[in-house]
Design a protein around this motif. Structure first.
Motif, PDB file in Angstrom:
ATOM      1  N   ASP A 130      29.489  38.091   9.153  1.00  0.00           N
ATOM      2  CA  ASP A 130      28.297  38.580   8.469  1.00  0.00           C
ATOM      3  C   ASP A 130      27.212  37.513   8.600  1.00  0.00           C
ATOM      4  O   ASP A 130      27.275  36.466   7.960  1.00  0.00           O
ATOM      5  CB  ASP A 130      28.617  38.843   6.993  1.00  0.00           C
ATOM      6  N   HIS A 170      24.162  37.463   7.577  1.00  0.00           N
ATOM      7  CA  HIS A 170      23.345  37.245   6.380  1.00  0.00           C
ATOM      8  C   HIS A 170      23.955  36.192   5.472  1.00  0.00           C
ATOM      9  O   HIS A 170      23.244  35.405   4.847  1.00  0.00           O
ATOM     10  CB  HIS A 170      23.174  38.554   5.604  1.00  0.00           C
ATOM     11  N   THR A 171      25.286  36.180   5.377  1.00  0.00           N
ATOM     12  CA  THR A 171      25.953  35.275   4.448  1.00  0.00           C
ATOM     13  C   THR A 171      26.690  34.138   5.144  1.00  0.00           C
ATOM     14  O   THR A 171      27.248  33.269   4.477  1.00  0.00           O
ATOM     15  CB  THR A 171      26.963  36.055   3.584  1.00  0.00           C
ATOM     16  N   LYS A 181      29.450  34.395   6.623  1.00  0.00           N
ATOM     17  CA  LYS A 181      30.858  34.499   6.239  1.00  0.00           C
ATOM     18  C   LYS A 181      31.679  35.244   7.280  1.00  0.00           C
ATOM     19  O   LYS A 181      31.240  36.250   7.841  1.00  0.00           O
ATOM     20  CB  LYS A 181      30.995  35.194   4.881  1.00  0.00           C
ATOM     21  N   LYS A 218      33.084  30.654   4.849  1.00  0.00           N
ATOM     22  CA  LYS A 218      31.856  30.367   5.586  1.00  0.00           C
ATOM     23  C   LYS A 218      32.191  29.790   6.962  1.00  0.00           C
ATOM     24  O   LYS A 218      32.975  28.846   7.062  1.00  0.00           O
ATOM     25  CB  LYS A 218      30.973  29.397   4.802  1.00  0.00           C
ATOM     26  N   HIS A 245      20.108  43.633  -0.971  1.00  0.00           N
ATOM     27  CA  HIS A 245      21.118  42.610  -0.695  1.00  0.00           C
ATOM     28  C   HIS A 245      21.978  42.359  -1.935  1.00  0.00           C
ATOM     29  O   HIS A 245      23.199  42.226  -1.839  1.00  0.00           O
ATOM     30  CB  HIS A 245      20.456  41.302  -0.259  1.00  0.00           C
ATOM     31  N   SER A 287      25.911  43.451  -2.286  1.00  0.00           N
ATOM     32  CA  SER A 287      26.869  42.360  -2.512  1.00  0.00           C
ATOM     33  C   SER A 287      27.645  42.581  -3.802  1.00  0.00           C
ATOM     34  O   SER A 287      28.853  42.316  -3.861  1.00  0.00           O
ATOM     35  CB  SER A 287      26.142  41.021  -2.553  1.00  0.00           C
ATOM     36  N   ILE A 322      25.409  35.631  -6.783  1.00  0.00           N
ATOM     37  CA  ILE A 322      24.722  36.553  -5.873  1.00  0.00           C
ATOM     38  C   ILE A 322      23.264  36.703  -6.278  1.00  0.00           C
ATOM     39  O   ILE A 322      22.356  36.672  -5.436  1.00  0.00           O
ATOM     40  CB  ILE A 322      25.426  37.921  -5.851  1.00  0.00           C
ATOM     41  N   LYS A 326      21.209  33.817  -5.240  1.00  0.00           N
ATOM     42  CA  LYS A 326      21.069  33.706  -3.783  1.00  0.00           C
ATOM     43  C   LYS A 326      19.925  34.572  -3.281  1.00  0.00           C
ATOM     44  O   LYS A 326      19.230  34.205  -2.331  1.00  0.00           O
ATOM     45  CB  LYS A 326      22.382  34.123  -3.106  1.00  0.00           C
ATOM     46  N   TYR A 327      19.712  35.731  -3.914  1.00  0.00           N
ATOM     47  CA  TYR A 327      18.698  36.682  -3.453  1.00  0.00           C
ATOM     48  C   TYR A 327      17.646  36.925  -4.538  1.00  0.00           C
ATOM     49  O   TYR A 327      17.488  38.044  -5.040  1.00  0.00           O
ATOM     50  CB  TYR A 327      19.346  38.010  -3.060  1.00  0.00           C
TER      51      TYR A 327
END
Length: 359
Positions: free
Chosen positions: A32, A34-35, A37, A57, A178, A182, A353, A356-357
């Motif tokens: 992924d 975006h993350t 991960k 990660k 997002h 999540s 989460i 983070k966003y």
């Protein structure tokens, strides 16, 4: 109906076992971007899989980073001697009794999409013959996964285009999508054991949840952007976004020839039923309890949690504690109690989460 990706992996494993009977596990983890991960996705394993619903990660896993950078497969002939780190992944692989491994990065059109992991309980099993076979299958598997994910990206691309040309504007910022997707993934992971959700299904809930409100494109701006409370008549129009969204998806499936996408019913369920209530007082069909598909019940909680804790033109953001209290007070009424408990028992994951966003 087309087979799931996991069923296709099982088929590939069966074919390989005809010539390589000591190949006891093949698994795919997806990346992924975006993350950053790497996430377990599908597998075919003799016995219990060593890893499920696991993520790490990529930037914190130097050995895998090296594989991506060099685009070269890695062979470990003796895991006990060669796995020097003590990551959860390494520990569980060793505990499962695996002695050797083969790892290949998966690319499609120059884009890195994940890893193929293979294991045997025999030391030095991955000789030149089996490596050549696995490398060929890796390219096939990369294509299978890419086709599925490109189909989803097509949906997202069509949605973005519709928003642009339809002057679609509402509170659903990119960060909101997002966050709630999540949140949906976390809830799905926490419920996976109770409801038998595979890594594959959890991932598709995450991917599809961002499309839950696509039908709002068809709602007039005068209603969608109204800063105050909607009238009864206006709310009836707003409620149509669920069935309009479902109809739009059916149109997109036909126009883009995406009817082969295996989890398409999951997408339709999320779009059509994310405003149903656990007590049967929701819309569009007034479904009750377990009549509401699980994926829709999950997205409902995720969406409301983010809506409550986000600032809107007509309200200030609630504190997380007030939002958690609201979820708890409405469990069994508006929300599935198990989805709510998954949130309340794991509050810190949702804080992380959200931070983070941030909009």
């Amino acid at each position: 109906m087309d087979r799931t990706i996991n069923e296709r992996i099982n088929y590939v494993h069966e074919r390989l076992r005809k010539n390589f009977d000591k190949l006891t596990r093949i698994a795919i983890a997806i990346y992924d971007q975006h993350t950053d991960k790497i996430k377990t996705f599908v597998h075919s394993t003799d016995g219990k899989p060593p890893l499920s619903l696991y993520e790490a990660k990529l930037s914190e896993t130097p050995s895998l980073q090296h594989i991506v950078e060099t685009r070269q497969a890695r062979v470990l002939d003796n895991l006990c001697d060669q796995l020097l780190n003590h990551s959860e992944h390494s520990r569980k692989v060793l505990e499962a009794g695996y002695e050797s491994s083969y790892t290949e990065p998966l690319y499609f059109n120059e884009h890195f999409i994940g890893f193929l992991f293979c294991n045997s309980k025999e030391i030095g099993y991955f000789d030149e013959a089996i490596r050549a076979e696995l490398s060929a299958y890796a390219q096939i598997l990369a294509g299978i996964i890419a086709v599925e994910f490109i189909s989803i990206q097509t949906f997202n691309g069509a949605l973005i285009t519709a928003r642009t040309f339809g002057r679609y504007r509402d509170e659903e910022t990119a960060n909101h999508l997002h966050r709630m997707s999540s949140y949906s993934r976390v809830i799905a992971k926490l419920l996976a054991a109770d409801f038998g959700l595979s890594d594959e299904k959890v991932e598709f809930i995450y991917l599809f949840s961002e499309l839950h409100d696509i039908g709002k494109i068809a709602v007039p701006d005068s209603i969608l952007l109204k800063p105050g409370k909607l009238t009864i008549e206006e709310f009836e129009v707003m409620k149509t976004h669920t069935v309009k969204g479902r109809d739009m998806i059916n149109l997109m499936i036909n126009e883009f020839s995406l009817d082969g996408l295996y989890h398409i019913e999951m997408l339709k369920n999320i779009i059509n039923y994310h405003h149903e209530r656990f007590d049967g007082k929701g819309y569009p069909e007034g479904l009750k309890g377990d009549e509401i598909p699980l994926e829709a019940r999950i997205v409902t909680v995720a969406d409301v949690l983010d809506a409550l804790t986000s600032k809107r033109p007509y309200k200030d953001a609630w504190s997380f504690e007030d939002a958690f209290t609201y979820l708890e007070n409405n469990a069994g009424h508006q929300f599935d109690p198990q989805c709510v408990m998954a949130v309340l028992n794991n509050k810190s994951e949702f804080f992380t989460i959200h931070n983070k966003y941030i909009d």
